[in-house]
Design an enzyme around this catalytic site. Structure first.
Site, PDB file in Angstrom:
ATOM      1  N   ASP A  89       9.822   0.566  -8.375  1.00 54.29           N
ATOM      2  CA  ASP A  89       8.932   1.427  -9.157  1.00 54.29           C
ATOM      3  C   ASP A  89       9.156   2.910  -8.855  1.00 54.29           C
ATOM      4  OD1 ASP A  89       7.736  -0.756 -10.329  1.00 54.29           O
ATOM      5  OD2 ASP A  89       6.005  -0.783  -9.010  1.00 54.29           O
ATOM      6  N   ASP A 237      -2.204  -8.890   0.174  1.00 57.98           N
ATOM      7  CA  ASP A 237      -1.706  -9.981   1.000  1.00 57.98           C
ATOM      8  C   ASP A 237      -2.854 -10.772   1.632  1.00 57.98           C
ATOM      9  OD1 ASP A 237      -2.467  -7.824   2.544  1.00 57.98           O
ATOM     10  OD2 ASP A 237      -0.545  -7.585   3.538  1.00 57.98           O
TER      11      ASP A 237
END
Length: 502
Positions: A89, A237
């Site tokens: 990105d 996560d």
């Protein structure tokens, strides 16, 4: 009435901090009882070998991108069973660096895909989800850009997936630049304790623990079954880990497998990282803790998950403790002062002993020959933790309030291997901020009040106030010192459109 309120606040904060200290001590004792000396046998490779997709999310990592891609290319696993995804990105020349490294791997005959998105929607979670939509692997390994996994990493972990209930195998983080400074040495000991003791105990006692965002391998079916990656929190996560375990999947921790990474060398970078983890941790607690407490799991699992998810509340509690003790010292009676001094002193002594045991066990396990020298880092860790407390209070507040903030990356500079330039002149370097100036002023004020209490003899010299003042002053001064000169802004490039794999 004011003195009573201050004493109540002080005692309440003391009890909370003492409870979290006792939990750290309990983890160290449980490690010695359940984990120490036990080396798990490595599971043999499954037959047939599963196909693995390795994902590397990138965002403006010009210094470490090539190193990370080369490390993925060196992984030993059958080529027809391995797919590498570079989820890029970036808005600077990282994209060009990554493209060149990807082409080198393609020339070697390795399946390597360079995925670009037109917008950084969802940050890291969004990048992982976008890559997963095109992944071909039954298993998915994830690495951050600053990690350099050993060539046998996949071979060492894949055998655990012979058990169809296993969702994740998490490896231990190593450190490429632990000896760079006192800051990196302290972080190394903190992370050693987190992985070796916290993960070790939770895994051994069948409690929930989390995938750490990198250096681990997921079963694709477990990600899908838990609802996939989500950008609702800054700790995607932790969020996915808990949702997966609530769905009945099992996690495995392998302390004997290490994936080294680069530690932040800037105090400002460390602060950004810790605030992201604190805000995301509180967001996840708000989202999932009620669900965990209602889940049909044992009370030990619920209790341990509660300790883990609420750990960041110790920062605002420490600030309440320090400020209430500093303020109360001027308005209470001599008898109350003696009581306050006894509580404050006992708390600091207990906290120091609990942390010493917690980090001492980790230091002894990880560095048997140098563990005594590493114990000198415990006071530094305490000062560092107190020093970032004011910023962490803001992160906890944002997490509780549900404020959505960007995912601020921690700058990395290729330290620990061949280094291309001094990080102090790099464009990613974080410049001085109002937070550092605020910390400098607040720390100086608290230390001045502490010294005035000693000189006047009319107030309690608060130990917690001294610790918070010293830490805040040190972190603020260190941040300003490291960012004396303004850093150059990195050149930006318009990202290319998203390219799906062919």
């Amino acid at each position: 009435m004011l003195s009573v309120l201050l004493i109540v606040a002080h005692v309440s904060a003391s009890v909370i901090l003492a409870a979290f200290g006792a939990h750290r001590l309990s983890l160290a004792l449980r490690y010695l009882r359940h984990v120490a000396g036990k080396i798990p046998a490595r599971a043999s490779r499954p037959r047939p070998l599963p196909r693995i997709t390795v994902q590397l999310p990138l965002y403006n990592e010009r210094y470490v991108a090539a190193r990370a891609i080369e490390a993925l290319g060196a992984l030993r696993y059958p080529r027809d069973k391995l797919e590498l995804q570079i989820l890029d990105d970036s808005t600077d020349e990282t994209a060009l660096v990554a493209a060149a490294a990807v082409q080198r791997l393609r020339d070697e005959g390795k399946t390597t895909i360079h995925l670009r998105r037109s917008a950084r929607e969802g940050f890291k979670a969004g990048a992982l989800a976008a890559g997963l939509a095109h992944a071909t692997g039954e298993l998915v390994a994830v690495f951050d850009a600053d990690f350099v996994p050993p060539p046998d990493f996949l071979d060492s972990l894949v055998g655990e997936f012979r058990d169809p209930s296993v969702a994740v195998v998490q490896a231990r983080w190593g450190h490429l630049n632990a000896s760079s400074s006192v800051l990196t040495r302290a972080q190394a000991l903190q992370l050693d304790a987190h992985f070796t003791i916290e993960h070790g105990v939770r895994a051994a006692t069948h409690c929930f623990f989390n995938f750490n965002g990198t250096a681990g391998v997921w079963r694709r079916a477990a990600i899908d079954a838990a609802g996939g990656w989500s950008a609702e929190t800054l700790t995607e996560d932790l969020d996915l880990s808990l949702r997966s375990q609530l769905a009945g999947w099992r996690f495995v921790y392998r302390d004997d497998i290490e994936a080294p990474a680069e530690l932040p060398v800037e105090i400002a970078g460390y602060r950004v990282q810790q605030q992201r983890w604190a805000q995301g941790g509180i967001q996840t607690a708000k989202k999932l803790l009620p669900r965990i407490l209602r889940a049909p799991v044992g009370w030990r699992v619920k209790l341990e998950a509660s300790w883990q998810l609420t750990g960041n509340v110790t920062y605002p509690v420490l600030v309440v403790l320090a400020l209430s003790s500093l303020a109360a010292g001027w308005v209470i009676t001599p008898v109350q002062r003696a009581f306050l001094f006894a509580v404050d002193g006992s708390l600091l002594l207990f906290a120091a002993c609990a942390l010493t045991a917690f980090y001492g066990v980790a230091a002894r396990v990880r560095n048997p020959e140098k563990w005594k020298r590493r114990m000198l880092l415990v006071p530094i860790i305490m000062v560092l933790g107190a020093g970032i407390a004011l910023g962490q209070v803001g992160a906890v507040y944002r997490g509780l309030r549900g404020t959505q903030t960007p995912f601020h990356r921690t700058p990395k500079y290729r330290i620990g291997t061949q280094q291309t330039r001094d990080w102090r002149t790099a464009p990613y370097r974080l410049v001085a901020s109002r937070a550092a100036i605020t910390e400098l002023m607040a720390g100086g004020t608290m230390l001045a009040v502490f010294m005035l209490a000693i000189v006047s003899g009319d107030a309690v010299p608060s130990g917690s106030g001294f610790l918070l003042g010293l830490g805040t002053l040190s972190v603020g001064a260190g941040s300003l010192t490291q960012s004396r000169a303004p850093a150059a802004k990195p050149r930006t490039r318009r990202p290319q459109a998203y390219q799906a794999p062919r």
